[in-house]
Design an enzyme around this catalytic site. Structure first.
Site, PDB file in Angstrom:
ATOM      1  N   GLU A 196      -9.382  -3.688   1.239  1.00  0.00           N
ATOM      2  CA  GLU A 196      -8.176  -2.738   0.474  1.00  0.00           C
ATOM      3  C   GLU A 196      -7.341  -3.693   0.046  1.00  0.00           C
ATOM      4  O   GLU A 196      -6.563  -3.751  -0.766  1.00  0.00           O
ATOM      5  CB  GLU A 196      -8.119  -1.744   1.209  1.00  0.00           C
ATOM      6  CG  GLU A 196      -9.011  -0.628   1.270  1.00  0.00           C
ATOM      7  CD  GLU A 196      -8.541   0.349   2.305  1.00  0.00           C
ATOM      8  OE1 GLU A 196      -8.902   0.215   3.662  1.00  0.00           O
ATOM      9  OE2 GLU A 196      -8.293   1.787   2.149  1.00  0.00           O
ATOM     10  N   HIS A 225      -7.947   6.844   0.166  1.00  0.00           N
ATOM     11  CA  HIS A 225      -8.825   5.652   0.316  1.00  0.00           C
ATOM     12  C   HIS A 225      -9.327   5.001  -1.078  1.00  0.00           C
ATOM     13  O   HIS A 225     -10.290   4.573  -1.139  1.00  0.00           O
ATOM     14  CB  HIS A 225     -10.234   5.809   1.160  1.00  0.00           C
ATOM     15  CG  HIS A 225      -9.958   6.379   2.651  1.00  0.00           C
ATOM     16  ND1 HIS A 225     -10.517   7.356   3.154  1.00  0.00           N
ATOM     17  CD2 HIS A 225      -9.019   5.737   3.371  1.00  0.00           C
ATOM     18  CE1 HIS A 225     -10.179   7.591   4.333  1.00  0.00           C
ATOM     19  NE2 HIS A 225      -9.212   6.609   4.671  1.00  0.00           N
ATOM     20  N   ARG A 277       0.847  -1.209  -0.073  1.00  0.00           N
ATOM     21  CA  ARG A 277       0.125   0.043  -0.088  1.00  0.00           C
ATOM     22  C   ARG A 277       1.130   1.381  -0.037  1.00  0.00           C
ATOM     23  O   ARG A 277       1.801   1.324   0.775  1.00  0.00           O
ATOM     24  CB  ARG A 277      -1.000   0.005   1.076  1.00  0.00           C
ATOM     25  CG  ARG A 277      -1.706   1.288   1.517  1.00  0.00           C
ATOM     26  CD  ARG A 277      -2.509   1.127   2.637  1.00  0.00           C
ATOM     27  NE  ARG A 277      -3.453   2.457   2.669  1.00  0.00           N
ATOM     28  CZ  ARG A 277      -3.773   2.989   3.655  1.00  0.00           C
ATOM     29  NH1 ARG A 277      -3.616   2.483   4.746  1.00  0.00           N
ATOM     30  NH2 ARG A 277      -4.507   4.273   3.541  1.00  0.00           N
TER      31      ARG A 277
END
Ligand code: AMP
Length: 411
Positions: A397, A180, A91
């Site tokens: 995610e 996000h 990420r």
């Protein structure tokens, strides 16, 4: 094919190992207090022992080494050797103006990420530490960066340009980026598939409400506006972040407190939001309880004596969420679907009810009974006759990162 997903923070490192044939989690865990003392929680899903103990983690390199040791160990492991990790997906919080999608990490990507430090000084250095630690431990395994900002690259100029001197955009890349993105992308895609809206010019608003919260306006599957900005401080109020406020407050608070800009920014980032108002908690479970709401249904007990500031902090939060939703109805030219996701969005019937009650004027009605049901998978809480579909969709995610990683290494 197994993909290891890494989410590295400054003193933490979360991980999940996915089997991509079945898209199931083989093991997951969290290294905490890296650089302080160190703690590792590791949970395999094959019935082997979980590990939850203090271990020394002086840097991210030791944290990755400890994760690999647990993933491959006899007692706690889920794979027999490192060679069973086919790729690592990271990420990455900020991709600046350069990244429109996920990227296979090479020296050029590292250089661009280093350049993005000026836009996200709290997050990118930690992401880079995670990437470097994995490169060192697994030099021959491909690494992919998946950016929180990438989904928002379709936002039009008029929505991303700040009304400040244009030179800051041209020379310093100052614009709305949004965050996000993996979550907004994941839940909007699920809604489009679930409702058969592919190619139908669908108008969706996604509400990612968690410790950090943001909304996105999604037209035909593409983000056209979002509440967070050049940093994740802008937009709706959050657990401890103020969201959008009069920028003069920085000067005003600095004068009151005698604080530097950095110290004042700390107040706006860490001591504001709902915590700032109620003075006790940033966790919506505590706040709703203090406001007299039932933990399961979110209904307020009429005999309870609610804590006034707890109730006020919830009122401010829900009002701002509803207000931004209203503004995105303008951006989208209407609204077909409203989605709630993340910790609060998925688990708080109270917040969903309060937000939707403010939206009845634009035809949003939720079914009280369905709304009081605990989500776990997609939950349709729309009331019969509502003009707008209201869905609760659990976000994932890590799965988006794992899928993007697979796609890039398969090219
Ligand atoms: P996230 O950042 O998505 O993990 O969301 C974390 C936040 O979700 C927590 O800090 C809580 O405020 C909120 N949350 C989690 N469970 C509940 C619940 N049952 N009711 C209300 N809020 C919740």
């Amino acid at each position: 094919m197994n993909v290891l997903v890494i989410n590295a923070g400054s003193s933490s490192l979360k991980y999940q190992l996915f089997n991509m044939q079945t898209e199931t989690i083989l093991a997951k865990g969290n290294c905490d207090r890296i650089g302080i003392d160190g703690h590792l929680k590791h949970k395999p899903s094959n019935g082997k022992n979980a590990f939850d103990s203090d271990i020394p983690l002086p840097t991210h390199a030791e944290a990755i080494a400890a994760v690999i040791e647990k993933l491959t160990s006899d007692d706690y492991g889920v794979i027999s050797s490192l060679s069973e990790i086919n790729a690592v997906g990271h990420r990455a919080v900020h991709g600046g103006r350069k990244f429109f999608g996920s990227a296979l990490i090479d020296d050029e990507v590292i250089d661009i990420l280093e350049d993005c430090i000026r836009l996200a000084p709290l997050h990118i250095p930690a992401n880079l530490m995670g990437i470097r630690a994995c490169q060192k431990a697994m030099p021959n395994v491909p690494q992919v960066a998946v950016f929180d900002t990438a989904f928002h690259h379709t936002i039009p100029e008029h929505a991303y340009i700040y009304p400040i001197p244009y030179k800051y955009y041209e020379n310093n890349d100052i614009r709305r980026y949004g965050f996000h993105g993996t979550s907004h992308r994941f839940v909007s895609a699920i809604a489009i598939e679930h409702l058969g809206l592919e190619g139908k010019n669908s108008k969706i608003i996604t509400c990612h409400l968690g410790n950090g919260s943001s909304l996105a306006a999604v037209l035909d599957g593409k983000s056209i506006d979002t509440t967070m900005g050049v940093t994740p401080l802008e937009g709706i109020p959050m657990g401890t972040r103020c969201g959008s406020v009069d920028p003069s407050l920085i000067d005003v608070i600095s004068s009151i407190e005698g604080t530097s800009i950095k110290e004042t920014m700390d107040i706006l980032n860490k001591k504001s939001g709902v915590l700032g108002i109620n003075g006790k908690s940033s966790d919506f479970r505590d706040i709703e309880l203090a406001a007299g709401a039932d933990a399961d249904t979110g209904f307020v007990d009429s005999s309870a004596t609610p804590d006034k500031l707890a109730k006020l902090s919830l009122d401010v939060f829900c009002y701002q969420v509803a207000k931004f939703i209203g503004s995105y109805v303008v951006s989208l030219g209407g609204l077909d679907v409203l989605i709630f996701t993340a910790g609060i969005g998925e688990n708080s019937p109270y917040v969903r009810r309060e937000v939707c009650s403010l939206l009845e004027g634009i035809g949003v009605y939720i079914d009280e009974q369905k709304n009081a049901t605990r989500a776990g998978s997609l939950l349709d809480v729309t009331k019969d006759g509502s003009k707008v579909k209201v869905l609760v969709i659990p976000t994932n995610e890590e799965l988006v990162i794992a899928r993007d990683t697979m796609e890039l290494i398969s090219k």
